[in-house]
Enzyme design. Sequence first.
Site, PDB file in Angstrom:
ATOM      1  N   THR A   1       0.882  -1.164   0.000  1.00 22.43           N
ATOM      2  CA  THR A   1       0.000   0.000   0.000  1.00 22.43           C
ATOM      3  C   THR A   1       0.922   1.218   0.000  1.00 22.43           C
ATOM      4  O   THR A   1       2.104   1.095   0.321  1.00 22.43           O
ATOM      5  CB  THR A   1      -0.884   0.080   1.268  1.00 22.43           C
ATOM      6  OG1 THR A   1      -0.054   0.332   2.407  1.00 22.43           O
ATOM      7  CG2 THR A   1      -1.657  -1.209   1.474  1.00 22.43           C
ATOM      8  N   CYS A   2       0.388   2.385  -0.352  1.00 23.79           N
ATOM      9  CA  CYS A   2       1.295   3.534  -0.277  1.00 23.79           C
ATOM     10  C   CYS A   2       1.029   4.306   0.998  1.00 23.79           C
ATOM     11  O   CYS A   2       1.071   5.519   1.037  1.00 23.79           O
ATOM     12  CB  CYS A   2       1.207   4.393  -1.523  1.00 23.79           C
ATOM     13  SG  CYS A   2      -0.454   4.904  -1.866  1.00 23.79           S
ATOM     14  N   ASP A   3       0.750   3.590   2.076  1.00 25.70           N
ATOM     15  CA  ASP A   3       0.471   4.202   3.364  1.00 25.70           C
ATOM     16  C   ASP A   3       1.676   3.948   4.267  1.00 25.70           C
ATOM     17  O   ASP A   3       2.124   2.816   4.385  1.00 25.70           O
ATOM     18  CB  ASP A   3      -0.782   3.539   3.958  1.00 25.70           C
ATOM     19  CG  ASP A   3      -1.302   4.284   5.168  1.00 25.70           C
ATOM     20  OD1 ASP A   3      -0.471   4.623   6.043  1.00 25.70           O
ATOM     21  OD2 ASP A   3      -2.506   4.527   5.227  1.00 25.70           O
TER      22      ASP A   3
END
Length: 619
Positions: free
Chosen positions: A486-488
């Site tokens: 995820t790009c979190d």
Amino acid sequence: MYGINNWGAGYFSVSDSGEVIVHPHANGTGVSLRKIVDGLIDRGLNMPVLLRFSDILDSRIKQLHESFAQAIAQFEYKGHYRGVYPIKVNQQQQVLEEIAEFGARYRHGFEAGSKAELIAAVSFMKNSEAYLVCNGYKDAEFVDLGLLARKMGIQSVFVVESPSELELIIERSKALEIEPIIGVRLKLSTQASGHWNHSGGERSVFGLNPSQVCDLVDRLREAEMLDCLQLLHYHVGSQIPNIRGIREAVVEACRVYTGLVHEGAPMGILDLGGGLAVDYDGSHADTATSRNYGLDEYCAAIIENMVSTLNEAEIPHPDIITESGRAIVAYYSVLLFNILDESRFEIQELPKQLGDDANELLVNLMEVVRVLETKNAQECYHDAFYYRDEIHQRFKHGTMTLRERAMAGEIFWHIVTRISKLTKEMEFVPDELQKLPSMLADIYYGNFSLFQSLPDVWAIDQLFPIMPIHRLEEKPSREVVLADITCDCDGKVDRFVGQYTTSDTLPLHNLTDEEYYLGVFLVGAYQETLGDLHNLLGDTNVATVEVGRDGHLRYTREIEGDSVADVLSYVEYDPKRVIRSIRKQAEEAVRTDSITARDRRRIMEAFENGMRGYTYFER
Ligand SMILES: *Cc1c(COP(=O)(O)O)cnc(C)c1O
């Protein structure tokens, strides 16, 4: 190194050839996880994959019932033990189906906390001696469904969780002319330690306090239904780490049970709820991720305390229900994923010489590099931060260039990484430097979503054992933290189970041309349904594996994970409309001559394939 013998509970071990072996029958025949992965890849099932081992469920149910049977014999307990499986812990159809099958010989039932769970449970209730415990907030429809199940011969019990619920049960049972089995959920004053202690104790949101329990008895007597009151229930919380909490709760409940018998209720069943903990870190300690007792001790503590408390009051022994969820399903699933990439924090090469006209702040930073040694490391650490922050300020004001700012970054990271390495030689490491090695650990990127597959790591800092499933004959040379795709920035794992302690980094092997696989263990409880669609990464592929006693491996069930079209439809897109809209844009591009008709075909094929594809990284 990974403590597998501490947390593996006999289900997981390492072979001489360095592969993780699963023993679904606990300590029996085993099969290599690496071999299972090869089999899945050959069949076209890509990583990440959630593996389920039916035999482990079978083994857990068997162990639970055998332990209780042993304690019952040892302390000459006169009642039966009847387990129920709390559906919320893992509601997947396959899990209920298998628990119903393996639990049949022990009359294992279900616990439902909502209408949906009740309906799912009824479809699997095959034994008239098993219980169906209805907890949770109940409306008239919920009550009717439970009563109709009763009419079909299922032993469904309504546990009254709040005073208002009782009126509804009285009213609906009179209307449908079906006699209910009624239980009452008790608010205990006993509070256990651990993550979920707030679900027990006097401040708990569920259950009745002693004065409300007395009101309930009065109301049932008035309605001439006191003979329906057969069960007393409590649930102190999940993952109770200390055996003392379990003993104290059972003694308090026995006293209330005695009081209810004296009030004239028939009773006959005591339901102790869940809470049997899983030793996630293998430390066998009284902490949130472990427990200081084993299964046999848990059963013996319950039976022993019940016998002594009830015999003293000369009360006949009731049947015992427990609602163990976590302890039944945690070992059942393993998440497997491959490592896609890495990012290394190494000491940066520095320019030999800054130019004569170099900015004075850069010169000062380089001076820190020159004087840095073990004894002045802390001072250099402060200086490096000071100059870096100054440079950032100047850059924002437009008085330093992008190149100067980039150079400052390189020098700064050079200093910090060198200090991190120097901490290893220090006799005493100052507080602020202690975290440096883990802050600067290399990052391995894993093909999974923390939010989908391990939500408790994010939400409550849950620890799950994580380790490579192969190359274990080779000493790992790296210390890393894990990031998901995820790009979190919360999508990372930076606390790990080791042999004796937990640590901020995980020892892993150098990446080679060969695919590198990690397993996350003990993920069968709570994770699947709590997982979400962050970044629209969907359900993973699921494969169920059975291992015969002869070691023969069978892939019994495959569930394809979500496709892109699936996850888009969950968030209210209509995949056909999405494709139509893209086609319209492509046609517009053909019309304005920016692409050819043939280009349009290629483009549309790609998007249509993408729609059907897996949401995770595909090689
Ligand atoms: C969640 C819950 C359980 C399951 O607890 P575990 O610790 O997973 O065994 C049992 N009973 C009730 C009422 C629950 O809410």
